[in-house]
Design a protein around this motif. Structure first.
Motif, PDB file in Angstrom:
ATOM      1  N   MET A  95       0.832  -1.195   0.000  1.00  0.00           N
ATOM      2  CA  MET A  95       0.000   0.000   0.000  1.00  0.00           C
ATOM      3  C   MET A  95       0.870   1.250   0.000  1.00  0.00           C
ATOM      4  O   MET A  95       0.659   2.169  -0.787  1.00  0.00           O
ATOM      5  CB  MET A  95      -0.923  -0.034   1.229  1.00  0.00           C
ATOM      6  CG  MET A  95      -2.043   0.960   1.198  1.00  0.00           C
ATOM      7  SD  MET A  95      -1.593   2.482   2.021  1.00  0.00           S
ATOM      8  CE  MET A  95      -2.373   2.261   3.581  1.00  0.00           C
TER       9      MET A  95
ATOM     10  N   PHE B 179       2.757   1.516  -3.388  1.00  0.00           N
ATOM     11  CA  PHE B 179       1.842   1.897  -4.466  1.00  0.00           C
ATOM     12  C   PHE B 179       1.468   3.375  -4.348  1.00  0.00           C
ATOM     13  O   PHE B 179       1.521   4.122  -5.315  1.00  0.00           O
ATOM     14  CB  PHE B 179       0.592   1.016  -4.391  1.00  0.00           C
ATOM     15  CG  PHE B 179      -0.392   1.259  -5.498  1.00  0.00           C
ATOM     16  CD1 PHE B 179      -0.226   0.656  -6.728  1.00  0.00           C
ATOM     17  CD2 PHE B 179      -1.480   2.113  -5.309  1.00  0.00           C
ATOM     18  CE1 PHE B 179      -1.120   0.882  -7.759  1.00  0.00           C
ATOM     19  CE2 PHE B 179      -2.383   2.343  -6.334  1.00  0.00           C
ATOM     20  CZ  PHE B 179      -2.194   1.725  -7.560  1.00  0.00           C
ATOM     21  N   THR B 180       1.116   3.766  -3.129  1.00  0.00           N
ATOM     22  CA  THR B 180       0.712   5.152  -2.907  1.00  0.00           C
ATOM     23  C   THR B 180       1.834   6.120  -3.282  1.00  0.00           C
ATOM     24  O   THR B 180       1.604   7.118  -3.966  1.00  0.00           O
ATOM     25  CB  THR B 180       0.347   5.346  -1.421  1.00  0.00           C
ATOM     26  OG1 THR B 180      -0.633   4.377  -1.065  1.00  0.00           O
ATOM     27  CG2 THR B 180      -0.206   6.730  -1.169  1.00  0.00           C
TER      28      THR B 180
ATOM     29  N   GLN C 109       2.407   6.194  -7.023  1.00  0.00           N
ATOM     30  CA  GLN C 109       1.329   6.954  -7.655  1.00  0.00           C
ATOM     31  C   GLN C 109       1.589   8.448  -7.570  1.00  0.00           C
ATOM     32  O   GLN C 109       1.188   9.206  -8.423  1.00  0.00           O
ATOM     33  CB  GLN C 109       0.000   6.643  -6.954  1.00  0.00           C
ATOM     34  CG  GLN C 109      -0.583   5.308  -7.316  1.00  0.00           C
ATOM     35  CD  GLN C 109      -1.244   5.322  -8.671  1.00  0.00           C
ATOM     36  OE1 GLN C 109      -2.140   6.108  -8.902  1.00  0.00           O
ATOM     37  NE2 GLN C 109      -0.789   4.497  -9.590  1.00  0.00           N
ATOM     38  N   SER C 110       2.242   8.842  -6.496  1.00  0.00           N
ATOM     39  CA  SER C 110       2.498  10.263  -6.310  1.00  0.00           C
ATOM     40  C   SER C 110       3.811  10.681  -6.951  1.00  0.00           C
ATOM     41  O   SER C 110       4.267  11.804  -6.731  1.00  0.00           O
ATOM     42  CB  SER C 110       2.543  10.586  -4.819  1.00  0.00           C
ATOM     43  OG  SER C 110       1.356  10.159  -4.220  1.00  0.00           O
TER      44      SER C 110
ATOM     45  N   LEU D 245       4.458   8.376  11.888  1.00  0.00           N
ATOM     46  CA  LEU D 245       3.133   8.362  11.306  1.00  0.00           C
ATOM     47  C   LEU D 245       2.442   7.214  12.027  1.00  0.00           C
ATOM     48  O   LEU D 245       2.961   6.103  12.061  1.00  0.00           O
ATOM     49  CB  LEU D 245       3.239   8.090   9.800  1.00  0.00           C
ATOM     50  CG  LEU D 245       1.966   8.159   8.989  1.00  0.00           C
ATOM     51  CD1 LEU D 245       1.276   9.502   9.137  1.00  0.00           C
ATOM     52  CD2 LEU D 245       2.269   7.916   7.519  1.00  0.00           C
TER      53      LEU D 245
ATOM     54  N   PRO E 103      -3.442   3.105  12.153  1.00  0.00           N
ATOM     55  CA  PRO E 103      -3.645   3.061  10.706  1.00  0.00           C
ATOM     56  C   PRO E 103      -3.669   4.455  10.078  1.00  0.00           C
ATOM     57  O   PRO E 103      -4.191   5.382  10.680  1.00  0.00           O
ATOM     58  CB  PRO E 103      -5.029   2.417  10.577  1.00  0.00           C
ATOM     59  CG  PRO E 103      -5.712   2.710  11.868  1.00  0.00           C
ATOM     60  CD  PRO E 103      -4.657   2.808  12.907  1.00  0.00           C
ATOM     61  N   PHE E 104      -3.106   4.543   8.911  1.00  0.00           N
ATOM     62  CA  PHE E 104      -3.157   5.814   8.186  1.00  0.00           C
ATOM     63  C   PHE E 104      -3.689   5.561   6.784  1.00  0.00           C
ATOM     64  O   PHE E 104      -3.590   4.452   6.268  1.00  0.00           O
ATOM     65  CB  PHE E 104      -1.780   6.466   8.123  1.00  0.00           C
ATOM     66  CG  PHE E 104      -0.696   5.572   7.611  1.00  0.00           C
ATOM     67  CD1 PHE E 104      -0.538   5.361   6.252  1.00  0.00           C
ATOM     68  CD2 PHE E 104       0.175   4.931   8.490  1.00  0.00           C
ATOM     69  CE1 PHE E 104       0.467   4.529   5.779  1.00  0.00           C
ATOM     70  CE2 PHE E 104       1.177   4.089   8.026  1.00  0.00           C
ATOM     71  CZ  PHE E 104       1.324   3.896   6.659  1.00  0.00           C
ATOM     72  N   SER E 105      -4.269   6.567   6.185  1.00  0.00           N
ATOM     73  CA  SER E 105      -4.806   6.426   4.843  1.00  0.00           C
ATOM     74  C   SER E 105      -3.735   6.860   3.849  1.00  0.00           C
ATOM     75  O   SER E 105      -2.782   7.544   4.227  1.00  0.00           O
ATOM     76  CB  SER E 105      -6.034   7.310   4.684  1.00  0.00           C
ATOM     77  OG  SER E 105      -5.614   8.655   4.690  1.00  0.00           O
ATOM     78  N   PRO E 106      -3.875   6.477   2.596  1.00  0.00           N
ATOM     79  CA  PRO E 106      -2.907   6.915   1.589  1.00  0.00           C
ATOM     80  C   PRO E 106      -2.746   8.442   1.592  1.00  0.00           C
ATOM     81  O   PRO E 106      -1.625   8.940   1.463  1.00  0.00           O
ATOM     82  CB  PRO E 106      -3.510   6.420   0.284  1.00  0.00           C
ATOM     83  CG  PRO E 106      -4.290   5.208   0.666  1.00  0.00           C
ATOM     84  CD  PRO E 106      -4.838   5.511   2.034  1.00  0.00           C
ATOM     85  N   ASP E 107      -3.849   9.144   1.759  1.00  0.00           N
ATOM     86  CA  ASP E 107      -3.769  10.605   1.739  1.00  0.00           C
ATOM     87  C   ASP E 107      -2.951  11.149   2.903  1.00  0.00           C
ATOM     88  O   ASP E 107      -2.158  12.071   2.750  1.00  0.00           O
ATOM     89  CB  ASP E 107      -5.177  11.216   1.768  1.00  0.00           C
ATOM     90  CG  ASP E 107      -5.911  10.946   0.463  1.00  0.00           C
ATOM     91  OD1 ASP E 107      -5.231  10.581  -0.517  1.00  0.00           O
ATOM     92  OD2 ASP E 107      -7.145  11.084   0.437  1.00  0.00           O
ATOM     93  N   GLN E 108      -3.134  10.539   4.067  1.00  0.00           N
ATOM     94  CA  GLN E 108      -2.357  10.965   5.234  1.00  0.00           C
ATOM     95  C   GLN E 108      -0.872  10.698   5.009  1.00  0.00           C
ATOM     96  O   GLN E 108      -0.017  11.497   5.384  1.00  0.00           O
ATOM     97  CB  GLN E 108      -2.818  10.207   6.486  1.00  0.00           C
ATOM     98  CG  GLN E 108      -4.133  10.706   7.026  1.00  0.00           C
ATOM     99  CD  GLN E 108      -4.642   9.804   8.138  1.00  0.00           C
ATOM    100  OE1 GLN E 108      -4.565   8.588   8.042  1.00  0.00           O
ATOM    101  NE2 GLN E 108      -5.150  10.412   9.182  1.00  0.00           N
TER     102      GLN E 108
ATOM    103  N   ILE F  61       0.739  10.571   2.136  1.00  0.00           N
ATOM    104  CA  ILE F  61       1.301  11.535   1.192  1.00  0.00           C
ATOM    105  C   ILE F  61       1.469  12.899   1.858  1.00  0.00           C
ATOM    106  O   ILE F  61       2.496  13.576   1.697  1.00  0.00           O
ATOM    107  CB  ILE F  61       0.400  11.631  -0.069  1.00  0.00           C
ATOM    108  CG1 ILE F  61       0.509  10.339  -0.869  1.00  0.00           C
ATOM    109  CG2 ILE F  61       0.784  12.810  -0.941  1.00  0.00           C
ATOM    110  CD1 ILE F  61       1.920   9.969  -1.303  1.00  0.00           C
TER     111      ILE F  61
ATOM    112  N   THR G 179       2.041  13.533   4.922  1.00  0.00           N
ATOM    113  CA  THR G 179       3.191  13.503   5.824  1.00  0.00           C
ATOM    114  C   THR G 179       4.506  13.528   5.046  1.00  0.00           C
ATOM    115  O   THR G 179       5.442  14.242   5.404  1.00  0.00           O
ATOM    116  CB  THR G 179       3.117  12.244   6.714  1.00  0.00           C
ATOM    117  OG1 THR G 179       1.810  12.156   7.253  1.00  0.00           O
ATOM    118  CG2 THR G 179       4.128  12.304   7.830  1.00  0.00           C
TER     119      THR G 179
ATOM    120  N   ARG H 121       5.167  16.838   3.765  1.00  0.00           N
ATOM    121  CA  ARG H 121       5.545  17.746   4.837  1.00  0.00           C
ATOM    122  C   ARG H 121       7.052  17.632   5.112  1.00  0.00           C
ATOM    123  O   ARG H 121       7.708  18.621   5.422  1.00  0.00           O
ATOM    124  CB  ARG H 121       4.754  17.354   6.089  1.00  0.00           C
ATOM    125  CG  ARG H 121       4.985  18.250   7.248  1.00  0.00           C
ATOM    126  CD  ARG H 121       4.088  17.803   8.384  1.00  0.00           C
ATOM    127  NE  ARG H 121       4.723  18.062   9.642  1.00  0.00           N
ATOM    128  CZ  ARG H 121       4.308  17.560  10.792  1.00  0.00           C
ATOM    129  NH1 ARG H 121       3.267  16.755  10.821  1.00  0.00           N
ATOM    130  NH2 ARG H 121       4.917  17.860  11.900  1.00  0.00           N
TER     131      ARG H 121
END
Lengths: 698, 120
Positions: free
Chosen positions: B16, B19-20, B23-24, B102, B105-110, B112, B114, B117
């Motif tokens: 995850m 991939f995240t 993707q970015s 971090l 659990p964190f989401s892909p958006d979180q 990215i 971080t 940042r």
């Protein structure tokens, strides 16, 4: 940007099931001081919790958290690993597994049980020596999170940030922090350089600056503190509402210049731990089921890719030759073409082997469930049991593996339920109180052999026979060999259990076990000594779809004999053929006499005395410990054949295991060697009468 | 291209994260434990390290300490991915030289957010 995390759920589930299996097997062998195993169990629980939270399995994450806390306390030495705790942890493993299965398959979950085990864990955590703070952490932190609402403070903030000189050693860059603040709204930054030393004393790796930031944004103190969370303790930080601050506060500014500004609140006290326990929205379509994936070693895949590369090279080589041939043939081209075709054959074969090996899995996938089963059975039956596993790395086809698991479970249950005696009975019989069940797997020839042995009571032949007579399976008074009596337990509707226990009497009999094994092209055999134990020996083909075959010709028809059953092929030596009264013909192969089977008669394609026996060829085959010499008209060659079932296209024929399509498009029937041998027993009279004449003539 | 080293023994989480990040538009190197992570970090300089804490072979805290001891990773941001809500692991991580953390659990958006940042 949005990323669909559901694509990782399959992997998450797979690794979680693996993790649960690891937990289970380690728990079963756990001793109190085995810190390495406790560590590994903890890590597995920890990973499951982390993944569950991330991939939207909140319930699983919550449940596993309790388990993890228990384990963490055990790991830290704050809690003793008692047998009760192991039992509770095993039950928890089951719960998590059932929760994941329910989530995967959309089946209903036994919530009452999950809740009960969850309560047990809670109770255990509270009663234990472990500190309770950690156990409540999860609930507390999530509650904190939801209760943390934006405060009413508005207008903006004044932030004074004085980092320690070594702040950059942790990889933190003050500039990034300022950029993060900028995301809240407009900022006005004043940099204070008073701390800068003279150039000679300046260490470029250190930070001598301080900042005062005026942030005009509608945000909370907490969210600002969060920006500085990572440098908490490495800086002096003041956050105050702009409304309380006026620019005319010279004394404070001067303090700042001197880096003497010590905020009334101690450093970092404004920074709270902010556990981000945000819930990831559950994915809509979790119920995708097991799509039947398989884990493959990357080496195998690399080999496969390599092989495909070779194939492409061969293909282009053949393509070029094709073009050359189009413009006119010459010998060189033909030679090259043959070479290319040989290479193509090699490639195809290797590719096929590689592809097949992807489907091969170690039998430990099936064996791994047994330690737990034995543990549970030993508790519920009051028997002392030991499980021995050998050959767990033996590989077999995934399909075969999946289908053999249920029969294995049944046989192991039977071994424990009917085979192993209670400790007192065992001790009286002069055996150790602990009964042993041994599972062993190994390759033999082209087969995989799985043995399930126990050192229990063995089959009670008298009782089996009596039961069989009672059930009308055999007529009373009929004399049967030991082997035939043992075989009776495979008859439909046969059961000798005194009472229907939890284990037996599930409606699945040994007849089903045998049927399942036969359906896989395998066989099962029993060895038993009364008072000493029994062994069930299962033989299975490695794979179901492709085999190496020897093409033979009988009465102008092509047949395939599985290469694994062939011992050797030879020309008949006249003086080695002997006729045995009542037992047909035998062939003396070195010091062994082997029955001779005439394929033309057996297959019902007798076309007369086309060849003398001395001109015929013998193919010596072996199966299940029996040998036979098949008389065939010709040996054609060896090749791999793809097995097509006869049943699906025609019907089951005795002596044949299937059919295949040859390179020229014709159909060749595949001989079932054990079927042929048993067929020959029925036809023996016929064979003898026809052939004896011919031998005499010869 | 900005290169990130992602170290986690959990396949699904690592997948995850990888991939995240890909993707970015980040270049990502993966490792399954601290030992492998250290080896890959040495093999090629990365701009950011994301590491799990509890791993077999070498845990994340040890990895942070080992990395910080290398001259080329003296100032490289290292983020610890932790499920520990308590302060223990965070403090331990920071004492070892981690930049930040971090919390799972964190989401892909979180994730990215971080990473951005830290990397700007």
């Amino acid at each position: 940007m949005s990323i669909d995390i559901s694509q990782f759920i399959q992997t998450f589930l797979e690794e979680s099931f693996e993790g649960l299996d690891t937990m289970e097997s380690l728990l079963l062998t756990l001793s109190a001081d085995d810190s390495e195993s406790i560590d590994a169990i903890f890590r597995a629980a920890h990973s499951i919790k982390g993944g569950a939270g991330t991939f939207g399995f909140g319930e699983v994450a919550h449940f596993t958290h309790g388990v993890e806390t228990l384990l963490d306390e055990a790991r830290a030495g704050r809690r003793l690993v008692s047998p009760e705790m192991v039992t509770l942890l095993l039950a928890s493993v089951d719960c998590v597994r059932s929760m994941l299965v329910a989530a995967r398959d959309g089946t209903t979950l036994d919530r009452a049980r999950v809740a009960a085990i969850g309560r047990d864990i809670e109770t255990s955590l509270k009663s234990g020596v472990g500190d309770q703070a950690t156990s409540d952490q999860f609930a507390k932190s999530s509650a904190e999170n939801t209760s943390r609402q934006p405060s009413a403070e508005r207008n903006g903030w004044r932030i004074v940030f004085i980092p320690e000189v070594n702040v950059m050693r942790s990889g933190n860059d003050p500039l990034r922090l300022l950029q993060a603040l900028e995301e809240f709204g407009e900022i006005k930054v004043t940099c204070h350089t008073a701390g800068l030393p003279s150039f000679d004393d300046l260490n470029p790796e250190e930070c001598y600056l301080a900042w005062e930031i005026l942030l005009e944004a509608d945000t909370t103190r907490d969210s600002i503190a969060e920006v500085f969370e990572w440098v908490d303790g490495q800086c002096e930080l003041t956050i105050e509402p702009l409304s309380e601050f006026t620019e005319t506060m010279p004394q404070e500014n001067s303090k700042l210049h001197a880096h003497l500004d010590v905020p009334e609140e101690g450093p970092g006290s404004t920074i709270q731990d902010s556990a981000i326990v945000e819930k990831v929205a559950p994915t809509a379509n979790r119920n995708r089921g097991d799509s039947g994936s398989i884990r493959v070693n990357t080496d195998k895949i690399d080999a496969l890719i390599n092989m495909v590369g070779e194939l492409v090279i061969t293909q282009s080589m053949l393509g070029q030759l094709g073009l050359k041939l189009q413009s006119g043939t010459n010998e060189q081209c033909i030679e090259g073409l043959l070479e290319g075709l040989a290479q193509l054959e090699r490639n195809t074969r290797e590719l096929q082997e590689n592809v097949m090996s992807i489907r091969m899995l170690p039998i430990s996938f099936a064996f791994n469930r047994f330690p737990r089963m034995i543990h549970d059975l030993s508790e519920s039956l009051g028997k002392q049991l030991k499980l021995k596993l050998t050959g767990e790395q033996t590989e077999l086809d995934k399909n075969v593996l999946e289908k053999i698991t249920d029969p294995l479970v049944h046989l192991v249950r039977n071994a424990v339920d009917h085979g192993i005696e209670t400790p007192d009975v065992r001790v009286t019989a002069g055996k150790p109180a602990v009964g042993t069940v041994h599972l062993n797997a190994y390759h033999k020839g082209g087969n995989i052999v799985i043995e399930i042995s126990d050192d229990g009571a063995g089959l009670n032949k008298a009782r089996i026979l009596a039961k069989a007579v009672e059930r009308g399976l055999v007529p009373a008074g009929q004399a049967l060999t030991d082997e035939q009596i043992n075989d009776l337990i495979f008859a439909a509707g046969f059961s000798t259990a005194d009472a229907v226990s939890d284990l037996s009497g599930r409606g699945v009999g040994m007849d089903v076990v045998r049927r399942n094994i036969k359906a896989l092209g395998g066989s099962v055999e029993i060895l038993s000594r009364e008072g000493h134990g029994s062994s069930f020996i299962i033989r299975l083909p490695l794979t179901l779809s492709i085999m190496d075959g020897q093409l033979i010709e009988v009465a102008n028809q092509s047949y395939v004999i599985p290469l694994i059953s062939i011992v050797e092929s030879l020309q008949v030596q006249q003086d080695s053929v002997k006729s045995v009264a009542g037992r047909g013909m035998v062939y003396r192969l070195r010091d062994e006499y082997i029955p001779v089977l005439f394929m033309q008669e057996l297959l019902g394609t007798y076309i007369g005395n086309s060849k003398q026996l001395t001109d015929s060829l013998l193919v010596v085959v072996e199966t299940e410990g029996q040998r036979a010499a098949l008389v065939v008209d010709d040996l054609l060659g060896q090749q791999q054949v793809v097995i097509k079932a006869l049943e699906t296209n025609f019907k089951k024929v005795a002596g044949l295991s299937g059919a295949t399509i040859l390179g020229d498009g014709t159909v060749a029937l595949i001989l079932d060697v054990s079927g042929i041998i048993s067929l020959s027993r029925h036809n023996l009279g016929l064979t003898r009468s026809i052939r004896t004449e011919e031998i005499k003539a010869a | 291209m900005t290169k990130i080293l992602a170290v986690d023994d959990s396949n699904s989480l690592r997948q995850m994260v990888v991939f995240t990040l890909k993707q970015s538009g980040y270049d990502v190197v993966e490792a399954r434990n601290g030992t492998e992570g250290l080896q890959k970090a040495k093999a090629g300089q990365v701009d950011l390290v994301l590491t799990d804490v509890n791993m077999p072979e070498m845990d994340g805290i040890t990895l942070v300490r080992e990395l910080r001891a290398l001259p080329s990773y003296k100032f490289t941001p290292i983020l610890v991915l932790t499920t520990e809500a308590g302060t223990d692991k965070k403090q331990e991580g920071r004492a070892a030289g981690a930049t930040g953390w971090l919390v799972k659990p964190f989401s892909p958006d979180q994730l990215i957010a971080t990473v951005k940042r830290v990397l700007g």
